[in-house]
Design a protein around this motif. Structure first.
Motif, PDB file in Angstrom:
ATOM      1  N   MET A  63       3.189   0.672 -25.524  1.00  0.00           N
ATOM      2  CA  MET A  63       1.904   0.189 -25.068  1.00  0.00           C
ATOM      3  C   MET A  63       2.083  -0.810 -23.931  1.00  0.00           C
ATOM      4  N   PHE A  64       1.060  -0.880 -23.059  1.00  0.00           N
ATOM      5  CA  PHE A  64       1.104  -1.763 -21.898  1.00  0.00           C
ATOM      6  C   PHE A  64       0.106  -2.897 -22.078  1.00  0.00           C
ATOM      7  N   TYR A  65       0.568  -4.122 -21.829  1.00  0.00           N
ATOM      8  CA  TYR A  65      -0.303  -5.297 -21.888  1.00  0.00           C
ATOM      9  C   TYR A  65      -0.119  -6.109 -20.611  1.00  0.00           C
ATOM     10  N   HIS A  66      -1.235  -6.653 -20.102  1.00  0.00           N
ATOM     11  CA  HIS A  66      -1.134  -7.430 -18.872  1.00  0.00           C
ATOM     12  C   HIS A  66      -1.765  -8.811 -19.017  1.00  0.00           C
ATOM     13  N   THR A  67      -2.017  -9.225 -20.262  1.00  0.00           N
ATOM     14  CA  THR A  67      -2.678 -10.505 -20.496  1.00  0.00           C
ATOM     15  C   THR A  67      -1.931 -11.653 -19.844  1.00  0.00           C
ATOM     16  N   ASP A  68      -0.610 -11.648 -19.913  1.00  0.00           N
ATOM     17  CA  ASP A  68       0.202 -12.738 -19.366  1.00  0.00           C
ATOM     18  C   ASP A  68       0.766 -12.424 -17.985  1.00  0.00           C
ATOM     19  N   ALA A  69       0.340 -11.313 -17.403  1.00  0.00           N
ATOM     20  CA  ALA A  69       0.874 -10.928 -16.094  1.00  0.00           C
ATOM     21  C   ALA A  69       0.327 -11.841 -14.988  1.00  0.00           C
ATOM     22  N   VAL A  70       1.112 -11.982 -13.955  1.00  0.00           N
ATOM     23  CA  VAL A  70       0.755 -12.842 -12.818  1.00  0.00           C
ATOM     24  C   VAL A  70       1.020 -12.086 -11.524  1.00  0.00           C
ATOM     25  N   ILE A  71       0.052 -12.157 -10.604  1.00  0.00           N
ATOM     26  CA  ILE A  71       0.268 -11.602  -9.266  1.00  0.00           C
ATOM     27  C   ILE A  71       1.043 -12.626  -8.453  1.00  0.00           C
ATOM     28  N   GLU A  72       2.242 -12.279  -8.039  1.00  0.00           N
ATOM     29  CA  GLU A  72       3.052 -13.195  -7.247  1.00  0.00           C
ATOM     30  C   GLU A  72       2.870 -12.966  -5.754  1.00  0.00           C
ATOM     31  N   GLN A  73       2.678 -11.714  -5.347  1.00  0.00           N
ATOM     32  CA  GLN A  73       2.466 -11.406  -3.932  1.00  0.00           C
ATOM     33  C   GLN A  73       1.538 -10.200  -3.825  1.00  0.00           C
ATOM     34  N   LEU A  74       0.768 -10.165  -2.742  1.00  0.00           N
ATOM     35  CA  LEU A  74      -0.171  -9.076  -2.505  1.00  0.00           C
ATOM     36  C   LEU A  74      -0.202  -8.737  -1.032  1.00  0.00           C
ATOM     37  N   ALA A  75      -0.080  -7.470  -0.722  1.00  0.00           N
ATOM     38  CA  ALA A  75      -0.197  -6.987   0.661  1.00  0.00           C
ATOM     39  C   ALA A  75      -1.228  -5.869   0.699  1.00  0.00           C
ATOM     40  N   ILE A  76      -2.028  -5.850   1.759  1.00  0.00           N
ATOM     41  CA  ILE A  76      -3.057  -4.822   1.914  1.00  0.00           C
ATOM     42  C   ILE A  76      -2.884  -4.138   3.259  1.00  0.00           C
ATOM     43  N   HIS A  77      -2.888  -2.814   3.244  1.00  0.00           N
ATOM     44  CA  HIS A  77      -2.804  -2.011   4.463  1.00  0.00           C
ATOM     45  C   HIS A  77      -3.902  -0.944   4.413  1.00  0.00           C
ATOM     46  N   ARG A  78      -4.066  -0.256   5.488  1.00  0.00           N
ATOM     47  CA  ARG A  78      -5.024   0.853   5.546  1.00  0.00           C
ATOM     48  C   ARG A  78      -4.261   2.122   5.846  1.00  0.00           C
ATOM     49  N   VAL A  79      -4.519   3.171   5.062  1.00  0.00           N
ATOM     50  CA  VAL A  79      -3.839   4.440   5.288  1.00  0.00           C
ATOM     51  C   VAL A  79      -4.882   5.531   5.475  1.00  0.00           C
ATOM     52  N   GLY A  80      -4.731   6.317   6.537  1.00  0.00           N
ATOM     53  CA  GLY A  80      -5.663   7.395   6.826  1.00  0.00           C
ATOM     54  C   GLY A  80      -5.048   8.753   6.525  1.00  0.00           C
ATOM     55  N   ASN A  81      -5.754   9.785   6.952  1.00  0.00           N
ATOM     56  CA  ASN A  81      -5.307  11.168   6.769  1.00  0.00           C
ATOM     57  C   ASN A  81      -4.904  11.704   8.132  1.00  0.00           C
ATOM     58  N   LYS A  82      -3.620  11.991   8.292  1.00  0.00           N
ATOM     59  CA  LYS A  82      -3.133  12.401   9.609  1.00  0.00           C
ATOM     60  C   LYS A  82      -3.688  13.747  10.038  1.00  0.00           C
ATOM     61  N   LEU A  83      -4.079  14.595   9.070  1.00  0.00           N
ATOM     62  CA  LEU A  83      -4.666  15.882   9.427  1.00  0.00           C
ATOM     63  C   LEU A  83      -6.080  15.722   9.976  1.00  0.00           C
ATOM     64  N   GLN A  84      -6.670  14.534   9.777  1.00  0.00           N
ATOM     65  CA  GLN A  84      -7.985  14.219  10.338  1.00  0.00           C
ATOM     66  C   GLN A  84      -7.862  13.265  11.529  1.00  0.00           C
ATOM     67  N   ASP A  85      -6.643  13.185  12.090  1.00  0.00           N
ATOM     68  CA  ASP A  85      -6.360  12.288  13.213  1.00  0.00           C
ATOM     69  C   ASP A  85      -6.637  10.828  12.875  1.00  0.00           C
TER      70      ASP A  85
END
Length: 351
Positions: free
Chosen positions: A1-23
């Motif tokens: 089983m998975f629990y995240h009650t005590d989990a902590v986000i230490e780092q976060l990165a955000i990017h944007r990804v498109g669909n190359k077949l749609q240019d």
């Protein structure tokens, strides 16, 4: 089983990804996000991790060639966990790889979130993990706020519903040699093109543990009873229900599956045993998931599969007969005068 009650986000990165077949292309951020707002951090934790609370399947990263290092996600994750690749570089490489894996014109573009997590609990042990998440669908929200004895109404378009994660995976830093432990969520996996998340991007296969051996064996057996016996045997629906009930009783009563024991106690017919062995071998070869002659039985998997083992005879729209055992106490016949089928049931007491 998975629990995240005590989990902590230490780092976060955000990017944007498109669909190359749609240019469409990808857009890489220059640096990670600084999470200084505590409430925002809690909302992101809910958005990213709450969908995994009911996930039972554990996967492995793998490569069809058999060389695990050729799996790009494994390669970059291993380098990061071993300190050979920085977090933001990891997130950028994953974004580029996802862009290359988006090889269907119907794949939606969206934001890619890569998260470094500490304190996630999986199967009773705490680990660090890398989370990879993608948002593809946006919604419009109304905002109502009080103002001088009245209310203002505003809206926000292209917003993300934090209760609807589209795609996500957690790569848990344990059992590296076997491809790590990986959990995956794909809420939009309705069409063939959506398989790119598990197959083309991540490259996953199910870990062949007791949970999956038990669940997969029961699913293969049910399909065999429903479809695989028809060519060789003329079975009534009650016979098939009896075979399903006997298999479920076996898995509930035993702690360990033993092939010869199962064949004797459940199937009991040499021809049926031979047919089933051929049937399961096709599954093992197709999915590279051998059951083996013996494996531990997972009670959790039995409970999950049990709902699909329906022991109900539906007679037109008038009657449902639940058959839990004693196949010899139910008989099927045909009434010539009425031109209808009938079942005859034997019992000792009425409750």
């Amino acid at each position: 089983m998975f629990y995240h009650t005590d989990a902590v986000i230490e780092q976060l990165a955000i990017h944007r990804v498109g669909n190359k077949l749609q240019d469409e292309f990808y857009v890489l951020s220059d640096h990670p996000i600084a999470l200084e707002d505590e409430l925002l951090g809690q909302l992101l934790m809910h958005y990213f991790l709450s969908p995994f609370a009911k996930v039972n399947e554990v996967y492995r990263l793998f490569h069809a060639s058999g060389t695990l290092a050729l799996n790009e996600v494994f390669h970059f994750s291993k380098a990061f966990f071993q300190g050979e690749l920085g977090f933001h570089e990891l997130s950028q490489q994953l974004c580029k790889h996802l862009f290359e894996a988006s090889n269907h014109p119907n794949i939606k573009g969206g934001e890619l979130y890569v998260v470094r997590l500490r304190g996630v609990q999986l199967e009773g042990e705490l680990h660090e993990a890398v989370g990879i998440f993608k948002s593809e669908h946006k919604e419009t929200y109304l905002k109502v706020s009080p103002r001088q004895g009245a209310f203002d109404v505003d809206y926000e378009q292209e917003a993300i519903n934090i209760n609807k994660l589209d795609k996500g995976c957690l790569i848990v830093n344990t059992e590296q040699e076997e491809g790590y432990k990986v959990l995956v969520v794909d809420q939009t996996n309705r069409q063939q093109e959506a398989l790119y998340w598990k197959d083309d991007f991540l490259g996953l296969r199910i870990r062949n543990d007791a949970f999956h051996q038990t669940g997969n064996f029961l699913k293969v057996y049910k399909k065999f009873v429903d479809e695989g016996l028809d060519e060789a045997f003329d079975l009534e629906r009650t016979d098939k229900i009896d075979l399903l009930n006997r298999s479920m009783d076996y898995f509930k009563d035993k702690e360990t599956f033993k092939q010869e024991e199962f064949e004797e106690e459940v199937l009991g017919n040499p021809k049926a045993i031979s047919l089933f062995n051929d049937y399961r071998q096709q599954f093992e070869e197709a999915y590279e998931s051998p059951f083996g002659d013996q494996f531990d039985i997972s009670n959790q998997a039995v409970k999950k599969v049990q709902a699909a083992f329906k022991s109900v005879l539906k007679l037109d729209k008038n009657f449902h007969i639940y058959v839990h055992g004693k196949r010899e106490y139910i008989e099927k016949g045909y009434d010539e005068e009425k031109g209808m089928n009938f079942y005859k049931l034997y019992f000792k007491e009425e409750h």
